[in-house]
Each structure stands twice: as structure tokens, then as C-alpha cells.
Motif scaffolding. Sequence first.
Motif, PDB file in Angstrom:
ATOM      1  N   GLY A   2      20.079 -24.919  53.805  1.00  0.00           N
ATOM      2  CA  GLY A   2      21.198 -25.702  54.312  1.00  0.00           C
ATOM      3  C   GLY A   2      22.120 -26.150  53.190  1.00  0.00           C
ATOM      4  N   ALA A   3      21.508 -26.667  52.120  1.00  0.00           N
ATOM      5  CA  ALA A   3      22.306 -27.149  50.994  1.00  0.00           C
ATOM      6  C   ALA A   3      23.119 -26.016  50.395  1.00  0.00           C
ATOM      7  CB  ALA A   3      21.380 -27.754  49.940  1.00  0.00           C
ATOM      8  N   SER A   4      22.478 -24.857  50.291  1.00  0.00           N
ATOM      9  CA  SER A   4      23.162 -23.715  49.703  1.00  0.00           C
ATOM     10  C   SER A   4      24.373 -23.311  50.559  1.00  0.00           C
ATOM     11  CB  SER A   4      22.166 -22.579  49.573  1.00  0.00           C
ATOM     12  OG  SER A   4      22.783 -21.385  49.338  1.00  0.00           O
ATOM     13  N   LEU A   5      24.195 -23.412  51.889  1.00  0.00           N
ATOM     14  CA  LEU A   5      25.322 -23.090  52.784  1.00  0.00           C
ATOM     15  C   LEU A   5      26.463 -24.077  52.557  1.00  0.00           C
ATOM     16  CD1 LEU A   5      26.398 -21.346  55.087  1.00  0.00           C
ATOM     17  CD2 LEU A   5      25.352 -22.936  56.691  1.00  0.00           C
ATOM     18  N   TYR A   6      26.110 -25.358  52.472  1.00  0.00           N
ATOM     19  CA  TYR A   6      27.132 -26.375  52.221  1.00  0.00           C
ATOM     20  C   TYR A   6      27.808 -26.123  50.869  1.00  0.00           C
ATOM     21  CZ  TYR A   6      29.010 -30.856  50.622  1.00  0.00           C
ATOM     22  OH  TYR A   6      29.808 -31.814  50.080  1.00  0.00           O
ATOM     23  N   TYR A   7      26.975 -25.879  49.839  1.00  0.00           N
ATOM     24  CA  TYR A   7      27.518 -25.662  48.495  1.00  0.00           C
ATOM     25  C   TYR A   7      28.485 -24.481  48.446  1.00  0.00           C
ATOM     26  CZ  TYR A   7      23.967 -28.818  46.544  1.00  0.00           C
ATOM     27  OH  TYR A   7      23.190 -29.900  46.235  1.00  0.00           O
ATOM     28  N   SER A   8      28.232 -23.505  49.334  1.00  0.00           N
ATOM     29  CA  SER A   8      29.075 -22.318  49.266  1.00  0.00           C
ATOM     30  C   SER A   8      30.522 -22.646  49.649  1.00  0.00           C
ATOM     31  CB  SER A   8      28.510 -21.217  50.152  1.00  0.00           C
ATOM     32  OG  SER A   8      28.577 -21.605  51.493  1.00  0.00           O
TER      33      SER A   8
ATOM     34  N   LYS B 100      30.521 -20.701  43.821  1.00  0.00           N
ATOM     35  CA  LYS B 100      30.696 -19.268  44.050  1.00  0.00           C
ATOM     36  C   LYS B 100      29.339 -18.571  44.124  1.00  0.00           C
ATOM     37  CE  LYS B 100      32.614 -15.090  42.065  1.00  0.00           C
ATOM     38  NZ  LYS B 100      32.838 -14.437  40.775  1.00  0.00           N
ATOM     39  N   ALA B 101      28.418 -18.991  43.228  1.00  0.00           N
ATOM     40  CA  ALA B 101      27.087 -18.394  43.239  1.00  0.00           C
ATOM     41  C   ALA B 101      26.398 -18.639  44.586  1.00  0.00           C
ATOM     42  CB  ALA B 101      26.248 -18.963  42.100  1.00  0.00           C
ATOM     43  N   SER B 102      26.576 -19.837  45.152  1.00  0.00           N
ATOM     44  CA  SER B 102      25.974 -20.127  46.452  1.00  0.00           C
ATOM     45  C   SER B 102      26.580 -19.252  47.542  1.00  0.00           C
ATOM     46  CB  SER B 102      26.189 -21.597  46.819  1.00  0.00           C
ATOM     47  OG  SER B 102      25.624 -22.427  45.842  1.00  0.00           O
ATOM     48  N   ALA B 103      27.908 -19.076  47.489  1.00  0.00           N
ATOM     49  CA  ALA B 103      28.556 -18.207  48.476  1.00  0.00           C
ATOM     50  C   ALA B 103      28.012 -16.796  48.373  1.00  0.00           C
ATOM     51  CB  ALA B 103      30.071 -18.208  48.268  1.00  0.00           C
ATOM     52  N   MET B 104      27.882 -16.295  47.137  1.00  0.00           N
ATOM     53  CA  MET B 104      27.329 -14.945  46.941  1.00  0.00           C
ATOM     54  C   MET B 104      25.899 -14.869  47.461  1.00  0.00           C
ATOM     55  SD  MET B 104      28.528 -13.779  43.155  1.00  0.00           S
ATOM     56  CE  MET B 104      27.511 -12.304  43.259  1.00  0.00           C
ATOM     57  N   ALA B 105      25.133 -15.926  47.215  1.00  0.00           N
ATOM     58  CA  ALA B 105      23.745 -15.934  47.664  1.00  0.00           C
ATOM     59  C   ALA B 105      23.683 -15.861  49.192  1.00  0.00           C
ATOM     60  CB  ALA B 105      23.032 -17.179  47.157  1.00  0.00           C
ATOM     61  N   TRP B 106      24.596 -16.575  49.863  1.00  0.00           N
ATOM     62  CA  TRP B 106      24.567 -16.536  51.321  1.00  0.00           C
ATOM     63  C   TRP B 106      24.999 -15.178  51.868  1.00  0.00           C
ATOM     64  CZ3 TRP B 106      23.287 -18.582  55.992  1.00  0.00           C
ATOM     65  CH2 TRP B 106      22.437 -19.705  55.910  1.00  0.00           C
ATOM     66  N   ILE B 107      25.948 -14.551  51.177  1.00  0.00           N
ATOM     67  CA  ILE B 107      26.336 -13.189  51.587  1.00  0.00           C
ATOM     68  C   ILE B 107      25.097 -12.286  51.518  1.00  0.00           C
ATOM     69  CG2 ILE B 107      27.767 -11.192  50.995  1.00  0.00           C
ATOM     70  CD1 ILE B 107      29.837 -13.243  49.870  1.00  0.00           C
TER      71      ILE B 107
END
Lengths: 306, 279
Positions: free
Chosen positions: A33-39, A273-280
Motif C-alpha cells: 500500500g505504501a509503495s502504491l502511495y509513494y508512486s 519514481k522507483a516506487s512507480a517502476m516497482a508497481w509497474i
Amino acid sequence: MKLKQRNRDTINGLLFALPWIIGFLCFSVYPLGASLYYSFTEFNPITKPVWVGLENFRMSFSDPLVWKSLSNTLFMAFVSTPINLFAALMLAMVAVRKFKGRGIARAIFFLPSVIPMIAATMVWIWMFDPTYGFLNNFLSIFGIRGPSWLMDPRYTKGALLLIGTWCVGASMLVCMAALAEVPVSYYESAQIDGASGIQKFFYITLPSIAHVLAYQAILSFINAFQYFQQVYVIISANQGSATGTASGGPSNSILMYPLYIFHNAFVYLKMGKASAMAWILFIIVSLLAVLMSKLARKASENAGVE
Amino acid sequence: MGVIKGRKAVASLMFYVLVICLCAIFLSPFLVMLTTSLKTNSDAFTIPVKLLPRKLVLDNYPAALRTIPYFKYLMNTVQITLFSVLGQLLVTPMVAYSLSKIKWKGASVISGLLMATMMIPYTVTMIPLYRTYSQLHLTNTYIPLILPAFFGKAYYILIVRQFFHGLPNSILEAARIDGANEFQRYSRIALPLCKPALTTVAIFAFLDAWSDYLAPLIYISKPNRLTLSLGLQQFMNEYSVKWAELMAAAVLFVTPVIVFFLIFQRNFVQGVAVTGLKA
């Protein structure tokens, strides 16, 4: 009385599973969840996240290195999976036969997948040395001039595939267990019908273990998307003293997607940006996993296994 | 008749040749590691390259122990490994018992979630976890490396759950009639019986912690807190890598794993086969 027992079972079940449930919440649900928010935010390790909307995704999709690393990773997934499955199956077919020294052979095939990846990668870097390495000197016996494996962008992925095939032991074990479960009677009746060895392989062996192979393929795919350590070590070996700076190897040929996420997060400190890439990545892996397990189910239905 | 016998003999000879070639290929990196570690560094860089040392030397081993603070790193790694194994051994059988031997609705839900967590890429959870740990000032401690072990890992839970599935319920049922409560049934009957599965878990947990690279890389940067896997990396930081020394360090790092593997080979094989087939 019966209801009471059921309640007690629920409480006990919950209590026994509690450590895992807490861990699941803390180490999976929360970070996801946090990673999604961070993205959707921008921050580095010491600043607070600031909402930037879709900026990180826009930035990721317009970054040529994101595409480069994604294509490198997809290449590894699509090429290494069939190669490794084939190698695992062939080794398994050798290792299930009854012969003297079978135990030793099995141990030797399996050993590479047990030792720490970092040590294995380092030995291979040394073996790949174009002048002093074992591999090229071995090839020269046959008059082949080996390439500069880890420096020439045309060969770097080949080198990775070679290391991967060497570490195929775990898949081999699973294939061996699957082969052992194929009923001997199938082979006996095929024998009576005069089937050749190749026919037996394609009409009995392969369909009987298809579901196991499919599951192995899914795992191999997911692993390909986690590919990090080997390339990280190889790249820092290439760079010598310049460790710490982000690089993707020769012409970025071994810049794998997880490595590029790592660069963005811990070298460029662009954690949003790293979080966005991770979610992709997460979305791609989930879609592939669902798709492949559907295919796997179909494969096992076709083979007539539950 | 003689022809058929002859053909069989040729076939079995060819099979042996194949097996020996395969073994040689799979062993060659180990051989290179070992023989390089017994060469002088200049021997390793002399043409023509020979597999065996021209002059057998043992100097690389003490040298490797001096180039990096090997024993310090060893103690760090041992510490992390011990706690990780302990945590997994404590939690794994409990959770597996709940999923296999207690009749409750959550069991099937959790079993499904277990499989799902195995698909979550490390890169997705890594950033928020790093942020949390650094806010709590826990980077450069071993907490981020050890703590997850005390909450169970899907792969290990599946191994033990599979083992529990094979245990007949009647044993536990008999104890229930005798008045044993759930915890007693678990600790006095189920737990002692699942020792083989726990051995497997311990081995895998040992290997995972011993070989872990990414988590220490992220969390540990203080020189005296590094682990062996990060320490090996330090040999690479020099401008010209001393390969003979590095290979000696690698031999020292890999040997405990190989010894463990040879002792517990059967557990390895069962652990991998069980999860690969039935999961």
C-alpha cells in the motif's frame, strides 16, 4: 456444544497463525500500500513524500532506460525459461536412470543451486575472463576464440544464461520427482505396442509431467523478474574501483529492471519514481502469473491429470 | 544374441560417457575456484593458462583473511543466520499446524494468501520497508535482516504444512479425547513428529540467511557490520582484482554450505520436490 467447539477452533487457529498474519500485514500489505502511495509522490530517504500525481509514471514511461531494462528482463524471462526447463528435464532424465554412481551425479548436478549466488557469480566472472579465464582457454582447445564475455554487449546475456543453466538443480529435482510418479505400466504397455524411445517421451512422459513443467515455468518467469544479484555483482566487477556508480553494464545490455529500480531508489534517490517502476513490475508479474497459471491448468486438464 | 548384447554394452558405455561429461561441466567452476585459490596470483595470470597450479601455495588463505576482516564478518553472518533460523523454527510449525490440523475457515484463506505473497517482488516492498527502518534508526543493525524470520516465510510454511497433511488426524483426536488442549496437542504430539520437516526448514533458512545479499546491501553500510557476502564483494573494489585471494575467500565461504549439503542431502531433495510438485 458443537458451536462452542467451532468457536474454540477458530480462536485457536487464529492464535496459531497470528505471527504470520502480523507479518503479512507488516511486511506485505503495508509495504504494498505504501509503495502504491509513494508512486504518486516524490521524496528521498530524508524528505517527506510530496504528492505529484502521475508524474512518476509519466517520467518512467518516457525514460528510455526503463524500456531498455524492461526489454532486457523480458528477454531473460522468455529465453532463459525454456532453456532452463529443457536442461532441467534432460538432467532429470539422466539422473532418474539406475546406474552406478547415480547418487554422486545427482549431488553434482544439484550442488550449484545450493551455494551462495555471490560466490557462484564471482567464480563465473573469473571463468569468463577473456584472456585468463577457464572458459575461453577451454574453447581454444577446439580452436574456438572465445569472446570477451562480460565486456561485449552481444555476449553478456549469453553469459547470464550460461550461469542460469548451471544453477538448474532445483528444477531438475522437481522434474525427477515428477518423472518418478509416472506409472511404469504406461511405459510397459507402450513397449508392447512397439513404441520407440522418442515416442514414449512425447506421448507418455511429456503429457504426464506437463502440469509440473508449467508450474516450473511460472516460477522461472517470476524469478526472471527478480533478477538482480548476478548483474549487480558483474557490473561492479567490470567497474573495478568505481563501485557505487549506477551502470547497466556494456551498452546497458544487462541493465535488468530490478537493478534499475535499485539505482533509482538508492543511487539517484528518486524513491517516488522507483516506487512507480516497482508497481509497474508488480502489475506485469501478477498478470503473467494469472495468465500462466490458467495455461498451466489447461495443460494439466489436457493431460488428464486432476 | 551377441549383437544385441554388444549394442547394449555400447549404449551403456555411451551413457556413462555422457554422465561423466555432464559431471565435469557442472564441477568445473568448483574446480576452477579451488585450483585458482592454490595458485600464486602471477601464476593465475600466466599464459598458457593451466587448470592446475604450477606451484601449489596456501598463502592465499591467510592473505584473504587479512584483506577483509574475515572473522569479524564471519561472526556477523553467523549471528544473523542463527537468529533467522531460530525465528523460522519457532513460527513455521505453529502456522503450518493452524493451516493443516485446526478446522477453521481462515486456514484456506491464509493458504491462498501464502501463495500470493510468494509472487510479490522484493523490489516493491523494499522501498517502504527501507523508509520505515531508517525512520526507526534501525539501518546498520541486524533487525531488518532478522525480524522477518520471526513472522514466518510462505515457502517454509508450505513445506511443514505438507508434512502435517501426511500425519493422520487420529493421533491428535485420541489426545483430544484424553483431554489435551490444542496447545498440548501441538507441542507434545505434532511438533515432535514434524522434526524431519523442521530439519528441512532449518537447512533452507540457514542457506537463505548465509547467502543473503540484497538485504545486507540495502541495510548495512558500516564497515565493521558487513556480512561475508558483502565482504566478498570488497575484493572487487580494488583496481586489479587479486583473483587467487578472492577464490580462497570464496572457498572458505562456500565450504560450510557444501558440507551442510552433503550431510543433509536427503532433506534438500525432499524439501524442493514437495514444494515444487504439490504447491
